[in-house]
Scaffold this active site. Structure first.
Site, PDB file in Angstrom:
ATOM      1  N   THR A 135      50.744  44.053  30.764  1.00 21.68           N
ATOM      2  CA  THR A 135      50.677  45.368  31.393  1.00 21.68           C
ATOM      3  C   THR A 135      52.064  45.885  31.781  1.00 21.68           C
ATOM      4  OG1 THR A 135      49.928  46.448  33.439  1.00 21.68           O
ATOM      5  CG2 THR A 135      50.244  44.101  33.561  1.00 21.68           C
ATOM      6  N   ASP A 136      52.161  47.204  31.937  1.00 21.76           N
ATOM      7  CA  ASP A 136      53.429  47.791  32.409  1.00 21.76           C
ATOM      8  C   ASP A 136      53.663  47.505  33.897  1.00 21.76           C
ATOM      9  OD1 ASP A 136      51.486  49.468  33.487  1.00 21.76           O
ATOM     10  OD2 ASP A 136      52.331  51.331  32.694  1.00 21.76           O
ATOM     11  N   GLU A 137      52.611  47.050  34.600  1.00 21.01           N
ATOM     12  CA  GLU A 137      52.766  46.831  36.052  1.00 21.01           C
ATOM     13  C   GLU A 137      53.744  45.716  36.377  1.00 21.01           C
ATOM     14  OE1 GLU A 137      49.395  46.940  38.554  1.00 21.01           O
ATOM     15  OE2 GLU A 137      48.375  48.449  37.362  1.00 21.01           O
ATOM     16  N   TYR A 161      47.987  41.069  41.459  1.00 20.78           N
ATOM     17  CA  TYR A 161      47.601  41.206  40.049  1.00 20.78           C
ATOM     18  C   TYR A 161      48.837  41.214  39.151  1.00 20.78           C
ATOM     19  CZ  TYR A 161      46.647  43.705  35.686  1.00 20.78           C
ATOM     20  OH  TYR A 161      46.627  44.073  34.362  1.00 20.78           O
ATOM     21  N   LYS A 165      50.211  38.563  36.283  1.00 19.58           N
ATOM     22  CA  LYS A 165      50.457  38.920  34.877  1.00 19.58           C
ATOM     23  C   LYS A 165      51.916  38.616  34.504  1.00 19.58           C
ATOM     24  CE  LYS A 165      48.078  40.644  32.235  1.00 19.58           C
ATOM     25  NZ  LYS A 165      47.085  40.086  31.272  1.00 19.58           N
TER      26      LYS A 165
HETATM   27  P1  NAD Z   1      38.447  43.870  32.140  1.00 22.33           P
HETATM   28  O1  NAD Z   1      38.468  43.418  33.559  1.00 22.33           O
HETATM   29  O2  NAD Z   1      37.623  45.034  31.752  1.00 22.33           O
HETATM   30  O3  NAD Z   1      38.010  42.646  31.197  1.00 22.33           O
HETATM   31  C1  NAD Z   1      38.455  41.349  31.388  1.00 22.33           C
HETATM   32  C2  NAD Z   1      37.552  40.418  30.602  1.00 22.33           C
HETATM   33  O4  NAD Z   1      38.024  39.075  30.773  1.00 22.33           O
HETATM   34  C3  NAD Z   1      36.098  40.433  31.052  1.00 22.33           C
HETATM   35  O5  NAD Z   1      35.243  40.486  29.948  1.00 22.33           O
HETATM   36  C4  NAD Z   1      35.933  39.124  31.807  1.00 22.33           C
HETATM   37  O6  NAD Z   1      34.609  38.591  31.752  1.00 22.33           O
HETATM   38  C5  NAD Z   1      36.917  38.237  31.066  1.00 22.33           C
HETATM   39  N1  NAD Z   1      37.389  37.116  31.882  1.00 22.33           N
HETATM   40  C6  NAD Z   1      37.874  37.153  33.149  1.00 22.33           C
HETATM   41  N2  NAD Z   1      38.189  35.927  33.573  1.00 22.33           N
HETATM   42  C7  NAD Z   1      37.936  35.084  32.542  1.00 22.33           C
HETATM   43  C8  NAD Z   1      38.083  33.690  32.339  1.00 22.33           C
HETATM   44  N3  NAD Z   1      38.572  32.898  33.305  1.00 22.33           N
HETATM   45  N4  NAD Z   1      37.741  33.152  31.153  1.00 22.33           N
HETATM   46  C9  NAD Z   1      37.246  33.942  30.167  1.00 22.33           C
HETATM   47  N5  NAD Z   1      37.064  35.266  30.287  1.00 22.33           N
HETATM   48  C10 NAD Z   1      37.414  35.838  31.471  1.00 22.33           C
HETATM   49  O7  NAD Z   1      39.964  44.081  31.771  1.00 22.33           O
HETATM   50  P2  NAD Z   1      40.634  45.101  30.733  1.00 22.33           P
HETATM   51  O8  NAD Z   1      40.924  46.371  31.440  1.00 22.33           O
HETATM   52  O9  NAD Z   1      39.837  45.101  29.488  1.00 22.33           O
HETATM   53  O10 NAD Z   1      42.027  44.364  30.481  1.00 22.33           O
HETATM   54  C11 NAD Z   1      42.177  43.421  29.421  1.00 22.33           C
HETATM   55  C12 NAD Z   1      43.606  42.914  29.399  1.00 22.33           C
HETATM   56  O11 NAD Z   1      44.495  44.010  29.208  1.00 22.33           O
HETATM   57  C13 NAD Z   1      44.034  42.256  30.710  1.00 22.33           C
HETATM   58  O12 NAD Z   1      44.833  41.145  30.386  1.00 22.33           O
HETATM   59  C14 NAD Z   1      44.850  43.317  31.428  1.00 22.33           C
HETATM   60  O13 NAD Z   1      45.815  42.732  32.245  1.00 22.33           O
HETATM   61  C15 NAD Z   1      45.474  44.032  30.250  1.00 22.33           C
HETATM   62  N6  NAD Z   1      45.800  45.465  30.453  1.00 22.33           N
HETATM   63  C16 NAD Z   1      44.874  46.323  30.952  1.00 22.33           C
HETATM   64  C17 NAD Z   1      45.181  47.679  31.079  1.00 22.33           C
HETATM   65  C18 NAD Z   1      44.181  48.678  31.600  1.00 22.33           C
HETATM   66  O14 NAD Z   1      44.531  49.837  31.790  1.00 22.33           O
HETATM   67  N7  NAD Z   1      42.919  48.318  31.802  1.00 22.33           N
HETATM   68  C19 NAD Z   1      46.453  48.134  30.692  1.00 22.33           C
HETATM   69  C20 NAD Z   1      47.391  47.207  30.193  1.00 22.33           C
HETATM   70  C21 NAD Z   1      47.040  45.872  30.068  1.00 22.33           C
HETATM   71  O1  DAU Z   2      49.163  50.172  34.273  1.00 21.55           O
HETATM   72  C1  DAU Z   2      48.257  49.308  33.660  1.00 21.55           C
HETATM   73  C2  DAU Z   2      47.218  48.878  34.678  1.00 21.55           C
HETATM   74  O2  DAU Z   2      46.356  49.991  34.883  1.00 21.55           O
HETATM   75  C3  DAU Z   2      46.429  47.648  34.217  1.00 21.55           C
HETATM   76  O3  DAU Z   2      47.293  46.561  34.107  1.00 21.55           O
HETATM   77  C4  DAU Z   2      45.300  47.338  35.222  1.00 21.55           C
HETATM   78  O4  DAU Z   2      44.516  46.261  34.735  1.00 21.55           O
HETATM   79  C5  DAU Z   2      44.430  48.574  35.359  1.00 21.55           C
HETATM   80  O5  DAU Z   2      43.407  48.346  36.313  1.00 21.55           O
HETATM   81  C6  DAU Z   2      45.272  49.785  35.772  1.00 21.55           C
HETATM   82  O6  DAU Z   2      45.769  49.616  37.137  1.00 21.55           O
HETATM   83  P1  DAU Z   2      45.804  50.830  38.173  1.00 21.55           P
HETATM   84  O7  DAU Z   2      45.852  50.282  39.533  1.00 21.55           O
HETATM   85  O8  DAU Z   2      46.828  51.823  37.779  1.00 21.55           O
HETATM   86  O9  DAU Z   2      44.345  51.480  37.826  1.00 21.55           O
HETATM   87  P2  DAU Z   2      43.198  52.075  38.793  1.00 21.55           P
HETATM   88  O10 DAU Z   2      42.210  52.742  37.898  1.00 21.55           O
HETATM   89  O11 DAU Z   2      42.701  51.072  39.762  1.00 21.55           O
HETATM   90  O12 DAU Z   2      43.968  53.190  39.607  1.00 21.55           O
HETATM   91  C7  DAU Z   2      44.655  54.254  38.960  1.00 21.55           C
HETATM   92  C8  DAU Z   2      45.360  55.048  40.039  1.00 21.55           C
HETATM   93  O13 DAU Z   2      44.381  55.722  40.830  1.00 21.55           O
HETATM   94  C9  DAU Z   2      46.146  54.206  41.024  1.00 21.55           C
HETATM   95  O14 DAU Z   2      47.309  54.916  41.409  1.00 21.55           O
HETATM   96  C10 DAU Z   2      45.208  54.037  42.208  1.00 21.55           C
HETATM   97  C11 DAU Z   2      44.444  55.340  42.209  1.00 21.55           C
HETATM   98  N1  DAU Z   2      43.045  55.275  42.696  1.00 21.55           N
HETATM   99  C12 DAU Z   2      42.234  54.318  42.163  1.00 21.55           C
HETATM  100  C13 DAU Z   2      40.920  54.222  42.565  1.00 21.55           C
HETATM  101  C14 DAU Z   2      40.005  53.152  42.010  1.00 21.55           C
HETATM  102  C15 DAU Z   2      42.587  56.193  43.619  1.00 21.55           C
HETATM  103  O15 DAU Z   2      43.329  57.070  44.098  1.00 21.55           O
HETATM  104  N2  DAU Z   2      41.276  56.107  44.016  1.00 21.55           N
HETATM  105  C16 DAU Z   2      40.426  55.146  43.544  1.00 21.55           C
HETATM  106  O16 DAU Z   2      39.235  55.093  43.974  1.00 21.55           O
END
Ligand code: NAD
Ligand code: DAU
Length: 367
Positions: A135-137, A161, A165
């Site tokens: 992730t970019d975080e 988190y 990562k």
């Molecule tokens: P998600 O939470 O929707 O899915 C995570 C999946 O991993 C789920 O299916 C869960 O059951 C599985 N999981 C969790 N713990 C596990 C374990 N111990 N063993 C096996 N499976 C397990 O997450 P996502 O949003 O699909 O993110 C997927 C990946 O991409 C993550 O590594 C996250 O850090 C990365 N990522 C997410 C975003 C985003 O915006 N969502 C952006 C950049 C990177």
């Molecule tokens: O940048 C990549 C990341 O983006 C991934 O690595 C993470 O897995 C993914 O969850 C996401 O993280 P964020 O914290 O940016 O996503 P989230 O949807 O939780 O929140 C987006 C923005 O909105 C953040 O600034 C927090 C804000 N927010 C979120 C929620 C859930 C609110 O203001 N209100 C809310 O109820």
């Protein structure tokens, strides 16, 4: 040559979308999805591919090293794509332990399994790939005038988190440099699209509007995220796996920065538009403001800020653009509409993946 992929976290949001994308594009490749099915993982996310002969599913925790080794060995896996993670920042603030276990120890367990089978046992010393999805975080937070994150931006994670990562990224790197494991890493910005769990901002706002629930905006709502349609993330990972240098990292993003409050207002306006002259939607969601020609925007509610909330994320995608010829295909205009339409058409999916109390609440609305 066709590939045999092990996709961890394949039943989660991005993992499932990646599998849909990959099976369409490479129908001769074989995919084994591995997932522990935590609250965020849903087998229903894999229904579109479940009947495909080249697809199978294993219910397994990534910490179960021997089971993973057995899969790598017996299925002759050559490409491991690692999505499995605890992914929600708010949950990491409430309870960091699961994040350290899965994201750090779990990633290490996978690295050990891959090293053992591919390198130590000599099953595939050359043509294997361990692709780590990050992730970019990990780069921390940006000031308004700062340049976007590049691959050489120093790591500065701020939440449990992102710290977990970051640790996993370092472990992946170390297994390449120390043991010669053929790894690659991609660091992507915020994804949105179908199958996004409704605890995250965009799906939360869409589903809350339907039931006349408040739309919580943390702090002043001026935090900025750089949004990418999930299929475009899958496309980026595809390019890294096929064309990326072993041992290298690539930032994936679509140059699409939005303040949270602006994105929530946009979703409100698009939802109101969907309801206009649509009696089926008005009947299905009678509580929605939009069903009564009222503005969903009035549901916006400013709440206490997330502790340690990162102010701005932005990806510099130049390396992926120039080296891999990566270009996102979905504009935000089209992607957000597709997403809203998907949520309106798939109520059964989001109602069933939400937690018990929410499910009960939804049931009460209908019975
Ligand atoms: P998600 O939470 O929707 O899915 C995570 C999946 O991993 C789920 O299916 C869960 O059951 C599985 N999981 C969790 N713990 C596990 C374990 N111990 N063993 C096996 N499976 C397990 O997450 P996502 O949003 O699909 O993110 C997927 C990946 O991409 C993550 O590594 C996250 O850090 C990365 N990522 C997410 C975003 C985003 O915006 N969502 C952006 C950049 C990177
Ligand atoms: O940048 C990549 C990341 O983006 C991934 O690595 C993470 O897995 C993914 O969850 C996401 O993280 P964020 O914290 O940016 O996503 P989230 O949807 O939780 O929140 C987006 C923005 O909105 C953040 O600034 C927090 C804000 N927010 C979120 C929620 C859930 C609110 O203001 N209100 C809310 O109820």
């Amino acid at each position: 040559m066709s590939k045999i992929l092990l996709v961890t976290g394949g039943a989660g949001f991005i993992g499932a979308n990646f599998i849909h994308y990959w099976m369409k594009k490479y129908p001769n490749d074989r995919i084994i999805a591995l997932d522990a099915l935590t609250y965020a993982g849903n087998y229903a996310n894999l229904e579109p591919v479940a009947k495909n002969d080249n697809f199978s599913f294993v219910h397994c925790n990534i910490l179960e090293q021997e089971k993973v080794e057995q899969i790598l060995r017996e299925e002759k896996v050559d490409t491991l794509v690692h999505f499995a993670a605890e992914s929600h920042v708010d949950r990491s603030i409430l309870g960091p332990d699961a994040f350290l276990e899965t994201n750090i120890m779990g990633t290490h367990s996978l690295l050990k399994a891959a090293k053992k089978v591919w390198l130590d046992e000599g099953l595939l010393p050359e043509n294997h790939r361990f692709h780590h999805v990050s992730t970019d975080e990990v780069y921390g937070t940006l000031e308004p005038e700062d340049p976007p994150f590049r691959e050489d931006t120093p790591y500065a994670p701020n939440s449990p988190y992102s710290a977990s990562k970051a640790a996993s990224d370092h472990l992946v790197r170390s297994y390449h440099h120390t043991y010669g494991l053929q790894v690659s890493t991609s660091n992507c910005s915020n994804n949105y699209g179908p199958y996004h769990f409704p605890e995250k901002l965009i799906p939360l706002v869409i589903t809350n509007i339907l039931f006349d629930k408040p739309l919580p905006i943390y702090g002043d709502g001026q935090q900025i995220r750089d949004w990418l349609y999930v299929e475009d993330h899958a496309r980026g990972i595809d390019l890294v796996i096929h064309k990326g240098e072993v041992g290298d990292t690539y930032n994936i993003g679509g140059i699409n920065e939005w303040a949270n409050i602006d994105i929530v207002k946009l979703i409100c306006a698009l939802m109101d538009e969907q309801f206009k002259d649509n009696s089926e939607l008005k009947d299905r969601f009678p509580e929605a403001k939009s069903a009564h020609a009222q503005a969903s925007e009035s549901l916006i509610t400013y709440v206490k800020d997330r502790p340690g909330h990162d102010r701005r994320y932005a990806i510099d995608p130049n390396k992926a653009n120039s080296v891999l010829n990566y270009q996102p295909q979905e504009s935000f205009e089209t992607g957000i509409r597709l997403t809203i339409e998907w949520y309106l058409a798939n109520q059964q999916w989001w109602a069933s993946v939400m937690d018990g109390s929410y499910k009960e609440w939804v049931d009460k609305q209908y019975n």
